[in-house]
Design a protein around this motif. Structure first.
Motif, PDB file in Angstrom:
ATOM      1  N   PHE A  71       0.854  -1.176   0.000  1.00 54.82           N
ATOM      2  CA  PHE A  71       0.000   0.000   0.000  1.00 54.82           C
ATOM      3  C   PHE A  71       0.898   1.236   0.000  1.00 54.82           C
ATOM      4  O   PHE A  71       1.941   1.250   0.653  1.00 54.82           O
ATOM      5  CB  PHE A  71      -0.911   0.008   1.237  1.00 54.82           C
ATOM      6  CG  PHE A  71      -2.031  -0.979   1.150  1.00 54.82           C
ATOM      7  CD1 PHE A  71      -3.272  -0.595   0.676  1.00 54.82           C
ATOM      8  CD2 PHE A  71      -1.856  -2.294   1.540  1.00 54.82           C
ATOM      9  CE1 PHE A  71      -4.319  -1.500   0.591  1.00 54.82           C
ATOM     10  CE2 PHE A  71      -2.882  -3.216   1.465  1.00 54.82           C
ATOM     11  CZ  PHE A  71      -4.120  -2.810   0.986  1.00 54.82           C
ATOM     12  N   LYS A  72       0.483   2.263  -0.724  1.00 61.35           N
ATOM     13  CA  LYS A  72       1.293   3.475  -0.850  1.00 61.35           C
ATOM     14  C   LYS A  72       0.647   4.620  -0.080  1.00 61.35           C
ATOM     15  O   LYS A  72      -0.550   4.872  -0.224  1.00 61.35           O
ATOM     16  CB  LYS A  72       1.419   3.863  -2.322  1.00 61.35           C
ATOM     17  CG  LYS A  72       2.291   5.068  -2.554  1.00 61.35           C
ATOM     18  CD  LYS A  72       2.419   5.383  -4.029  1.00 61.35           C
ATOM     19  CE  LYS A  72       3.276   6.616  -4.212  1.00 61.35           C
ATOM     20  NZ  LYS A  72       3.357   7.004  -5.610  1.00 61.35           N
ATOM     21  N   GLU A  73       1.448   5.301   0.734  1.00 65.32           N
ATOM     22  CA  GLU A  73       0.961   6.475   1.446  1.00 65.32           C
ATOM     23  C   GLU A  73       0.790   7.600   0.432  1.00 65.32           C
ATOM     24  O   GLU A  73       1.734   7.990  -0.238  1.00 65.32           O
ATOM     25  CB  GLU A  73       1.945   6.873   2.541  1.00 65.32           C
ATOM     26  CG  GLU A  73       2.069   5.824   3.626  1.00 65.32           C
ATOM     27  CD  GLU A  73       3.092   6.172   4.692  1.00 65.32           C
ATOM     28  OE1 GLU A  73       3.459   7.351   4.819  1.00 65.32           O
ATOM     29  OE2 GLU A  73       3.522   5.242   5.381  1.00 65.32           O
ATOM     30  N   VAL A  74      -0.449   8.105   0.323  1.00 60.76           N
ATOM     31  CA  VAL A  74      -0.735   9.143  -0.683  1.00 60.76           C
ATOM     32  C   VAL A  74      -1.200  10.454  -0.071  1.00 60.76           C
ATOM     33  O   VAL A  74      -1.391  11.428  -0.780  1.00 60.76           O
ATOM     34  CB  VAL A  74      -1.790   8.659  -1.718  1.00 60.76           C
ATOM     35  CG1 VAL A  74      -1.231   7.531  -2.553  1.00 60.76           C
ATOM     36  CG2 VAL A  74      -3.080   8.245  -1.036  1.00 60.76           C
ATOM     37  N   GLY A  75      -1.372  10.488   1.205  1.00 59.69           N
ATOM     38  CA  GLY A  75      -1.809  11.706   1.879  1.00 59.69           C
ATOM     39  C   GLY A  75      -1.811  11.472   3.367  1.00 59.69           C
ATOM     40  O   GLY A  75      -1.443  10.400   3.842  1.00 59.69           O
ATOM     41  N   ALA A  76      -2.221  12.494   4.082  1.00 55.62           N
ATOM     42  CA  ALA A  76      -2.283  12.370   5.528  1.00 55.62           C
ATOM     43  C   ALA A  76      -3.233  11.240   5.910  1.00 55.62           C
ATOM     44  O   ALA A  76      -4.429  11.323   5.659  1.00 55.62           O
ATOM     45  CB  ALA A  76      -2.740  13.689   6.150  1.00 55.62           C
ATOM     46  N   GLU A  77      -2.674  10.169   6.447  1.00 58.85           N
ATOM     47  CA  GLU A  77      -3.449   9.009   6.891  1.00 58.85           C
ATOM     48  C   GLU A  77      -4.272   8.371   5.775  1.00 58.85           C
ATOM     49  O   GLU A  77      -5.348   7.839   6.010  1.00 58.85           O
ATOM     50  CB  GLU A  77      -4.337   9.382   8.075  1.00 58.85           C
ATOM     51  CG  GLU A  77      -3.555   9.862   9.279  1.00 58.85           C
ATOM     52  CD  GLU A  77      -4.442  10.249  10.452  1.00 58.85           C
ATOM     53  OE1 GLU A  77      -5.647   9.927  10.435  1.00 58.85           O
ATOM     54  OE2 GLU A  77      -3.927  10.874  11.377  1.00 58.85           O
ATOM     55  N   GLN A  78      -3.770   8.423   4.541  1.00 59.36           N
ATOM     56  CA  GLN A  78      -4.452   7.787   3.419  1.00 59.36           C
ATOM     57  C   GLN A  78      -3.497   6.837   2.716  1.00 59.36           C
ATOM     58  O   GLN A  78      -2.333   7.150   2.503  1.00 59.36           O
ATOM     59  CB  GLN A  78      -4.952   8.822   2.416  1.00 59.36           C
ATOM     60  CG  GLN A  78      -6.097   9.665   2.929  1.00 59.36           C
ATOM     61  CD  GLN A  78      -6.618  10.588   1.845  1.00 59.36           C
ATOM     62  OE1 GLN A  78      -5.852  11.110   1.051  1.00 59.36           O
ATOM     63  NE2 GLN A  78      -7.918  10.785   1.818  1.00 59.36           N
TER      64      GLN A  78
END
Length: 96
Positions: A71-78
């Motif tokens: 899974f890739k972190e794409v934003g604050a807590e997303q």
């Protein structure tokens, strides 16, 4: 010891911890700073092996096998699912 000396020691430890965390993540380890994630759309899910390596597998697999996807972190807590692209919330772990 003085307060300045204590502060310098604390800063050095914090820097060392940041370096260690980056090394663990670079080698596929899980830091436990958030809950393990499962995609709400396609059910790809994270798990942690005994040695601390973060893996992903399909939820309903009879014999779970690491997909090699992360899974890739794409934003604050997303997080974005590497299987279907769905973006969903990553919940932080409450460490006390």
């Amino acid at each position: 010891m003085t307060k300045e000396s204590d502060l310098r020691q604390f800063q050095a430890l914090a820097a060392q911890l940041a370096t260690t965390r980056a090394q663990v993540k670079a080698h596929g380890g899980f830091m436990g700073d958030r809950d393990l994630h499962q995609c709400p759309a396609c059910s790809l899910m994270e798990d942690v092996l005994c040695g601390g390596k973060l893996v992903t597998c399909w939820h309903l697999s009879a014999q779970p096998v690491d997909t090699g996807l992360l899974f890739k972190e794409v934003g604050a807590e997303q997080l974005a699912c590497p299987g279907c692209g769905c973006v969903s919330l990553a919940l932080e772990t409450d460490i006390e």
